[in-house]
Design a protein around this motif. Sequence first.
Motif: not given
Length: 187
Positions: A164-173
């Motif tokens: 809803g805020y325009g984000y999704k999970p990506g890199a895991v560090t």
Amino acid sequence: MIQTRRSLALLLAGAVSLFLAACASVMGPKVITFSEADLAHALESHGPYQKRLLEVLDVRVNKPSVHVMPEVNRLSSDLELVTTERVSGKTYAGSISVDYALRYDEPSQSIRLTQVHVNRLQINNLPSPEKTGLNRLGALVAEQLLNDVAIYRFKPGDLKNAEGYGYKPGAVTVTSRGVEVTLSPIR
């Protein structure tokens, strides 16, 4: 006068929009951090891991500890190991030490172990692993039991809020603070 007010309002709205855009780019990506304790709890809540190997050996691993290795973007864990021979019924206890990387799996919306590597295997009351070939068994145990295990699943509501805020999970560090999951802008 009315034209001047409209021009001023448009100029002000434009300035606010530019300011918000600049703030968004300065603030950068959003990050979710999981501490070592969070990760140990996540592994513990999904365990114990059990697997039958070669139809003759039942293996169970549990009680994980988790340590960050930020210099190589990996984690390490020490786990208790219990093996039971199916034919004789003899049970052997021991421990296994592994290190691994993490990845985000979008289809399952989970963080998963990957590239599991066995560092040490000890089974009590048996000769050293080098003499018995247990290192190879340890690698098999780690691959079969731990590789691609989901240690955290995002709740659907969490991801809907992020989307809803325009984000999704990506890199895991892996960092000194724990594991960071970067929420990247959806494109």
